[in-house]
Design a protein around this motif. Structure first.
Motif, PDB file in Angstrom:
ATOM      1  N   TRP A  60       0.821  -1.214   0.000  1.00 14.42           N
ATOM      2  CA  TRP A  60       0.000   0.000   0.000  1.00 14.42           C
ATOM      3  C   TRP A  60       0.853   1.261   0.000  1.00 14.42           C
ATOM      4  O   TRP A  60       0.529   2.250  -0.657  1.00 14.42           O
ATOM      5  N   ILE A  61       1.977   1.234   0.722  1.00 14.55           N
ATOM      6  CA  ILE A  61       2.838   2.418   0.804  1.00 14.55           C
ATOM      7  C   ILE A  61       3.388   2.785  -0.571  1.00 14.55           C
ATOM      8  O   ILE A  61       3.619   3.957  -0.869  1.00 14.55           O
ATOM      9  N   GLN A 170      11.950  -1.353   5.864  1.00 14.34           N
ATOM     10  CA  GLN A 170      10.891  -1.359   6.882  1.00 14.34           C
ATOM     11  C   GLN A 170      11.145  -0.283   7.946  1.00 14.34           C
ATOM     12  O   GLN A 170      11.090  -0.539   9.156  1.00 14.34           O
ATOM     13  N   VAL A 171      11.429   0.917   7.447  1.00 10.61           N
ATOM     14  CA  VAL A 171      11.600   2.092   8.295  1.00 10.61           C
ATOM     15  C   VAL A 171      10.439   3.038   8.022  1.00 10.61           C
ATOM     16  O   VAL A 171      10.017   3.205   6.870  1.00 10.61           O
ATOM     17  N   GLU A 172       9.900   3.655   9.047  1.00  7.42           N
ATOM     18  CA  GLU A 172       8.734   4.529   8.893  1.00  7.42           C
ATOM     19  C   GLU A 172       9.060   5.711   7.980  1.00  7.42           C
ATOM     20  O   GLU A 172      10.051   6.413   8.180  1.00  7.42           O
ATOM     21  N   ILE A 173       8.218   5.930   6.982  1.00  6.34           N
ATOM     22  CA  ILE A 173       8.468   6.964   5.974  1.00  6.34           C
ATOM     23  C   ILE A 173       8.500   8.354   6.599  1.00  6.34           C
ATOM     24  O   ILE A 173       9.367   9.173   6.283  1.00  6.34           O
ATOM     25  N   ILE A 235       0.789  19.719   2.656  1.00  7.36           N
ATOM     26  CA  ILE A 235       1.388  18.389   2.802  1.00  7.36           C
ATOM     27  C   ILE A 235       1.951  18.183   4.201  1.00  7.36           C
ATOM     28  O   ILE A 235       1.615  17.227   4.903  1.00  7.36           O
ATOM     29  N   PHE A 236       2.826  19.119   4.626  1.00  5.33           N
ATOM     30  CA  PHE A 236       3.563  18.889   5.865  1.00  5.33           C
ATOM     31  C   PHE A 236       2.704  19.034   7.116  1.00  5.33           C
ATOM     32  O   PHE A 236       2.897  18.308   8.098  1.00  5.33           O
ATOM     33  N   THR A 245      -1.589   9.857   6.280  1.00  5.61           N
ATOM     34  CA  THR A 245      -0.364   9.059   6.239  1.00  5.61           C
ATOM     35  C   THR A 245       0.527   9.534   5.093  1.00  5.61           C
ATOM     36  O   THR A 245       0.076  10.292   4.212  1.00  5.61           O
ATOM     37  N   PRO A 246       1.792   9.087   5.056  1.00  2.00           N
ATOM     38  CA  PRO A 246       2.649   9.421   3.912  1.00  2.00           C
ATOM     39  C   PRO A 246       2.050   8.968   2.585  1.00  2.00           C
ATOM     40  O   PRO A 246       2.220   9.637   1.558  1.00  2.00           O
TER      41      PRO A 246
END
Length: 435
Positions: A60-61, A170-173, A235-236, A245-246
């Motif tokens: 999904w990301i 597998q690091v948070e975006i 965005i930010f 979410t990202p």
């Protein structure tokens, strides 16, 4: 032939195919399928070709990648960022090399609405290089500055490289985006320092001009920056405020860019089609490379090659500092010949276990790797940003002259890289504070 021997032979074949200029994605897929076939049987290899591409593309990301690309391409084709350079020029004309500094800050601003280094260079190249040459700037300074300023595009979020790295590692975006802010700002300041030092030492590189904006003109110029500021805030504020979410941030950014372009009257059907077409082509190429990297990861795991290589490196007695130095040299070398995303996805299956086993923070390493890959965008013989600028200036300035214009900046890049390595808290402060 053992599994490890087969894996090493496959990696050698992969290097040969890439050296022969076979597209990285095709080389990765071909070698991985051949290796799986020889390691197991044709049924397993064929089954992997059916399963792994789906598992990769169904992440999904990953859907944020085309959205952020669309955001950048719409901003580029509808000229939403031109006001940034004009405003920076009005405010910075009093400084030595003011136009070059304006190009750097304009690129940093464009980076906040685009995850592409090439798009940054192309956009600022068309705006800033003609202005600098018309003002008597030395061609090497004018073209070199814009070529290197484009590399800020992958450091300041959003960044396609960071998104793909986050998926693989597998690091948070969001954490990666926060870490990239400090690296991007530090890079922009370093480039500005280079310009000011060079022009101070040799004023003929950037002749001073009496065409300095009045305070009224400076205030007036700020009105042209509203498109980028609006998109950035949208965005930010939502991303770091937890509103979306990202993955959703990319879609929100693309929608805002489209809406702003409509309000400005710069979005035509032809420009929208061009943005969509480039987004589809770039996304397709990235997915092919990503599928190839996923297949290679599966092959290296089944053959035991990945574990063998990582355990051999970690068991060699080399210190973590020496391991990191070796990884840095690998990326600097690959950057001379491969495009960034291909180089990243080609190496991560092998190097991530090594970096993790050596005790390095994977979030911090993601920013270091992004910086290394962006250095590759300006190093010969295949510095993509240099060739983007060459395409803009045509025959009036040689490719060699543009490469000569980046050397001072390249030295600064290596200094900045050393600072980020020696002081990891610069990268980790924002993720730790707001994570």
């Amino acid at each position: 032939m053992t599994g490890v021997e087969l894996g090493i032979a496959a990696l050698v074949l992969l290097i040969v195919l890439i050296a022969l200029r076979m597209p990285i994605g095709i080389a990765l897929i071909g070698v991985s399928i051949l290796g799986l076939w020889m390691l197991t049987n044709w049924r397993v290899a064929w089954g992997s070709l059916g399963l792994i591409p789906y598992k990769f593309a169904a992440n999904w990301i990953l859907s944020s990648v085309p959205m952020f690309l669309l955001l950048g391409y719409i901003s580029y084709h509808t000229k939403l960022t031109e006001g940034l350079f004009r405003a920076a020029r009005a405010w910075l004309s009093v400084l030595p090399g003011g136009l070059a500094i304006a190009a750097i800050l304009g690129s940093a601003g464009f980076a906040a609405v685009s995850g592409s280094s090439v798009a940054c260079s192309a956009t600022m190249g068309r705006i800033a290089v003609p202005e600098m040459l018309k003002s008597g700037y030395h061609p090497q300074l004018a073209t070199g500055t814009v070529a290197v300023a484009g590399t800020i595009g992958a450091l300041i979020p959003p960044s396609v490289i960071m998104i793909l790295y986050g998926i693989v590692a597998q690091v948070e975006i969001t954490q990666l985006f926060l870490g990239g802010i400090a690296a991007g700002i530090l890079t922009a300041l370093g480039y500005i320092l280079v310009v000011m030092i060079r022009v101070t030492l040799n004023p003929s590189l950037a002749p001073s001009t009496d065409d300095r904006a009045s305070w009224a003109e400076r205030i007036e110029s700020l009105k042209d920056t509203w498109p980028v500021i609006l998109i950035m805030l949208g965005i930010f504020s939502g991303l770091f405020g937890g509103v979306f979410t990202p993955t959703e941030a990319g879609a929100v950014g693309a929608f805002l860019a489209t809406l702003v372009a409509l309000l400005k009257g710069t979005l035509t059907w032809g420009r929208f089609q061009a943005a969509i077409q480039e987004t589809v082509l770039t996304t397709g190429a990235l997915i092919i490379i990503g599928v190839g990297a996923s297949l290679l990861t599966r092959f290296l795991a089944l053959s035991g090659t990945g574990e063998f290589l990582s355990s051999s490196i970690l068991g060699s007695g080399a210190s973590p500092a020496m391991i990191l130095l070796g990884v840095i040299l690998i990326y600097l070398l690959l950057g001379m010949f491969l495009e960034p995303i291909g180089a990243m996805l080609l190496t991560l299956p092998i190097l991530l276990p090594v970096i993790d086993g050596a005790g390095f923070n994977l979030l911090w390493f993601g920013i270091i790797m992004t910086k290394l890959l962006e250095i590759g965008m300006i190093t010969p013989p295949i510095g993509m940003n240099v060739f983007v600028i060459k395409g803009i200036v045509g025959k009036s300035i040689s490719t060699g002259a543009i490469f000569r214009g980046i050397w001072w900046f390249l030295v600064m890049d290596l200094i900045l890289l050393g600072i980020l390595v020696l002081f990891p808290q610069l990268v980790m402060y924002l993720p730790t504070t707001f994570g």
